[in-house]
Design an enzyme around this catalytic site. Structure first.
Site, PDB file in Angstrom:
ATOM      1  N   ASP A   1       0.813  -1.217   0.000  1.00 53.21           N
ATOM      2  CA  ASP A   1       0.000   0.000   0.000  1.00 53.21           C
ATOM      3  C   ASP A   1       0.845   1.264   0.000  1.00 53.21           C
ATOM      4  O   ASP A   1       2.029   1.238   0.278  1.00 53.21           O
ATOM      5  CB  ASP A   1      -0.868   0.025   1.266  1.00 53.21           C
ATOM      6  CG  ASP A   1      -2.053  -0.911   1.153  1.00 53.21           C
ATOM      7  OD1 ASP A   1      -2.438  -1.213   0.014  1.00 53.21           O
ATOM      8  OD2 ASP A   1      -2.578  -1.325   2.189  1.00 53.21           O
TER       9      ASP A   1
ATOM     10  N   MET B   1      -7.276   8.342   9.648  1.00 55.42           N
ATOM     11  CA  MET B   1      -7.910   8.836   8.410  1.00 55.42           C
ATOM     12  C   MET B   1      -8.801  10.041   8.703  1.00 55.42           C
ATOM     13  O   MET B   1      -9.881  10.189   8.127  1.00 55.42           O
ATOM     14  CB  MET B   1      -8.759   7.721   7.759  1.00 55.42           C
ATOM     15  CG  MET B   1      -7.946   6.494   7.433  1.00 55.42           C
ATOM     16  SD  MET B   1      -8.917   5.172   6.683  1.00 55.42           S
ATOM     17  CE  MET B   1      -9.716   4.470   8.103  1.00 55.42           C
TER      18      MET B   1
ATOM     19  N   LYS C   1      -3.222   3.611  -2.700  1.00 50.90           N
ATOM     20  CA  LYS C   1      -4.359   4.444  -3.053  1.00 50.90           C
ATOM     21  C   LYS C   1      -4.128   5.834  -2.516  1.00 50.90           C
ATOM     22  O   LYS C   1      -3.764   5.992  -1.365  1.00 50.90           O
ATOM     23  CB  LYS C   1      -5.637   3.864  -2.460  1.00 50.90           C
ATOM     24  CG  LYS C   1      -6.146   2.681  -3.233  1.00 50.90           C
ATOM     25  CD  LYS C   1      -7.273   1.998  -2.501  1.00 50.90           C
ATOM     26  CE  LYS C   1      -6.745   1.291  -1.284  1.00 50.90           C
ATOM     27  NZ  LYS C   1      -7.727   0.465  -0.605  1.00 50.90           N
TER      28      LYS C   1
HETATM   29  N1  SAH Z   1      -3.626  -0.512   9.425  1.00 47.99           N
HETATM   30  C1  SAH Z   1      -3.110   0.804   9.721  1.00 47.99           C
HETATM   31  C2  SAH Z   1      -4.134   1.893   9.531  1.00 47.99           C
HETATM   32  C3  SAH Z   1      -4.624   2.001   8.122  1.00 47.99           C
HETATM   33  S1  SAH Z   1      -5.763   3.317   7.883  1.00 47.99           S
HETATM   34  C4  SAH Z   1      -2.501   0.794  11.125  1.00 47.99           C
HETATM   35  O1  SAH Z   1      -2.693  -0.155  11.879  1.00 47.99           O
HETATM   36  O2  SAH Z   1      -1.772   1.737  11.446  1.00 47.99           O
HETATM   37  C5  SAH Z   1      -4.701   4.613   7.309  1.00 47.99           C
HETATM   38  C6  SAH Z   1      -4.547   5.677   8.366  1.00 47.99           C
HETATM   39  O3  SAH Z   1      -3.652   5.241   9.367  1.00 47.99           O
HETATM   40  C7  SAH Z   1      -3.946   6.971   7.877  1.00 47.99           C
HETATM   41  O4  SAH Z   1      -4.920   7.795   7.301  1.00 47.99           O
HETATM   42  C8  SAH Z   1      -3.396   7.580   9.145  1.00 47.99           C
HETATM   43  O5  SAH Z   1      -4.416   8.172   9.904  1.00 47.99           O
HETATM   44  C9  SAH Z   1      -2.950   6.339   9.890  1.00 47.99           C
HETATM   45  N2  SAH Z   1      -1.514   6.066   9.745  1.00 47.99           N
HETATM   46  C10 SAH Z   1      -0.944   4.924   9.312  1.00 47.99           C
HETATM   47  N3  SAH Z   1       0.393   5.002   9.385  1.00 47.99           N
HETATM   48  C11 SAH Z   1       0.677   6.221   9.885  1.00 47.99           C
HETATM   49  C12 SAH Z   1       1.885   6.896  10.222  1.00 47.99           C
HETATM   50  N4  SAH Z   1       3.075   6.320  10.038  1.00 47.99           N
HETATM   51  N5  SAH Z   1       1.804   8.142  10.730  1.00 47.99           N
HETATM   52  C13 SAH Z   1       0.612   8.733  10.927  1.00 47.99           C
HETATM   53  N6  SAH Z   1      -0.559   8.149  10.616  1.00 47.99           N
HETATM   54  C14 SAH Z   1      -0.526   6.904  10.116  1.00 47.99           C
END
Ligand code: SAH
Length: 468
Positions: A29, A162, A49
């Site tokens: 991703d 998000m 995406k």
């Molecule tokens: N599965 C992921 C979340 C996916 S949804 C998890 O467990 O972290 C995607 C959202 O995750 C982004 O819009 C943001 O809000 C957050 N996100 C994921 N990685 C991030 C990072 N390194 N720093 C800040 N926000 C992050």
């Protein structure tokens, strides 16, 4: 289905590492840090995406996973954070199950917890929060409203993922539903990546602060008393936020040393050694074997072995090592060099055979009567890294300078010439200069390199520029 963790490549699990190494293809991703993919040989497919601009639709991703798996490939579906925390991991799992594709879930560190820690926020604390709630800020886009009255009355830490597009709505709804306007809020962008940035304010002011700091997605929105701990618990490392490029894997001690100081390190691929088939000399005839580098000798022996000829066939040969390093390597394999190279001393009445790398041999001006066997060649690997994302490159050897340069296209070479480089030793710096790169010379030890990097890049991040 594998969790990649929040970004820093060292936050992968051991099982994730093994599965990525075993995979034939990695489907990843947008939020997955490309630095994390560098060590793996698998084919890599980016189905990232962008918000609103769906590069590859979820249906296409689902079908792709099923097709790849059915074609017999080992597929690693790599997702940011934990695969089952938002990001549609559950839906992908259901689809695979329906299509009878066996799969395993390898958990990852979710950004919702690890991303907070990277900014100095413990998600729970006895004084501030005895629960935490991870909430999508994207629900409205799906036509569903969150239960704001319920959310606003939770005692624990709220973490919105998000949520950046809805930040104003989130802050408003929490206040409208009874949360104090002075409740602390933090926003952390790109947590654990080199470009991590964070700000804090309160519910009433967070939108202005975020706008002024120009912080956007991907980010975590954290609401609650634990945010107060940020100044106290924020990691303070000298090289935090610094993004460095170093040669692929081989220098892993340097990698660790730089990461420990807070820098983020990515590798570039070194040139690959590719063995070449050569017409072997008549071993029984004897003569002089000039070994210009050890790898060339290794590939020579490999070829002899395929013909059923082993080390005993060297009996009739005088072994001449190009330098002491080669002599030492030979000794490690149980062979004592008869002499170090001196062209004047070669006995040209006997066959003289040079072993070496193709390009290196071509440059060598040895006697015309000698035979030159290039038992391997070094092949440039095209560089996929975006140099504009780095603050500096560290070169431990002349070969590493040439390797990176060889794999760069014209535009990348021009970019390299404007970047800060660190050369470990004067010889390496000279090599940089030949190619028009500007290097800061450090003594050839890890400690000295780190000191030189620290001296150049202060902790004040505003002083740093990447190639952008
Ligand atoms: N599965 C992921 C979340 C996916 S949804 C998890 O467990 O972290 C995607 C959202 O995750 C982004 O819009 C943001 O809000 C957050 N996100 C994921 N990685 C991030 C990072 N390194 N720093 C800040 N926000 C992050």
């Amino acid at each position: 289905m594998i969790g990649a963790g929040p970004g820093n490549p060292e936050l992968l699990t051991l099982l994730a590492q093994r599965r990525l190494a075993e995979a034939d293809v990695i489907v990843y991703d947008r939020l997955v840090n490309p630095a994390l993919l560098a060590p793996y040989a698998a084919e890599k497919i980016d189905v990232g995406k962008l918000p609103h601009h769906h590069k590859v639709s979820q249906y296409q991703i689902n079908d792709m996973l099923v097709e790849l798996a059915q074609s017999g490939k080992r597929v690693a579906r790599l997702k940011a954070g934990d695969p089952y925390v938002f990001g549609r991991g559950g839906e992908e799992g259901q689809y695979l199950k329906q299509h009878h594709v066996a799969f395993e879930v390898v958990p990852g560190l979710t950004s919702a917890i690890a991303g907070l820690a990277a900014a100095g926020i413990p998600i729970t604390h006895r004084d501030y929060a005895s629960s935490f709630h991870v909430i999508t800020g994207h629900r409205k886009a799906e036509g569903k409203e969150l239960d704001w009255a319920n959310i606003a009355h939770q005692e624990g830490t709220l973490v919105f993922l998000m949520g950046m597009e809805q930040l104003a709505t989130i802050a408003d709804q929490l206040m409208v539903n009874g949360m104090s306007a002075t409740t602390p809020v933090a926003v952390i962008q790109w947590a654990t990546h080199w470009k991590q940035r964070s700000v804090s304010a309160d519910l009433a002011t967070i939108v202005d602060v975020v706008t002024a700091a120009k912080i956007g997605a991907p980010a975590l929105i954290v609401v609650g008393g634990v945010v107060k701990l940020m100044p106290e618990l924020q990691p303070q490392l000298a090289l935090q936020g610094l993004h460095l490029l170093i040669p692929f894997k081989a220098e892993s001690k340097l990698f660790a040393a730089l990461q420990d100081e807070g820098a983020s390190v990515n590798y570039f691929d070194r040139r690959k050694k590719q063995p070449r088939a050569v017409a072997l000399p008549d071993m029984a005839a004897g003569g002089t074997l000039v070994i210009t580098d050890f790898a060339a000798f290794h590939y020579f022996q490999q070829q002899l072995l395929t013909l059923g000829v082993d080390g005993r066939s060297l009996n009739h040969w005088q072994l001449v090592a190009m330098n002491q390093v080669v002599a030492n390597r030979l000794q490690e394999t149980g062979l004592l060099a008869d002499a170090l190279y001196d062209e004047q001393q070669l006995d040209l009445t006997q066959p003289v055979v040079y072993l070496g790398e193709q390009a290196a041999l071509a440059q060598l001006n040895g006697p015309a009567t000698a035979q030159y066997l290039a038992t391997y060649e070094r092949i440039a690997v095209p560089q996929s890294v975006d140099l504009a994302d780095f603050h500096a490159v560290v070169f431990p050897s002349s070969a590493s300078v040439n390797d990176l340069y060889a794999g760069c296209d014209e535009a990348q070479r021009a970019q390299l010439q404007t970047m800060t480089c660190f050369a470990m030793g004067q010889t390496v710096a000279d090599e940089c200069q030949k190619l028009g790169l500007h290097a800061i010379v450090a003594a050839p030890s890890y400690d000295d390199v780190i000191q030189a990097v620290k001296k150049e890049f202060s902790t004040d991040e505003s002083n740093r520029v990447t190639g952008r």
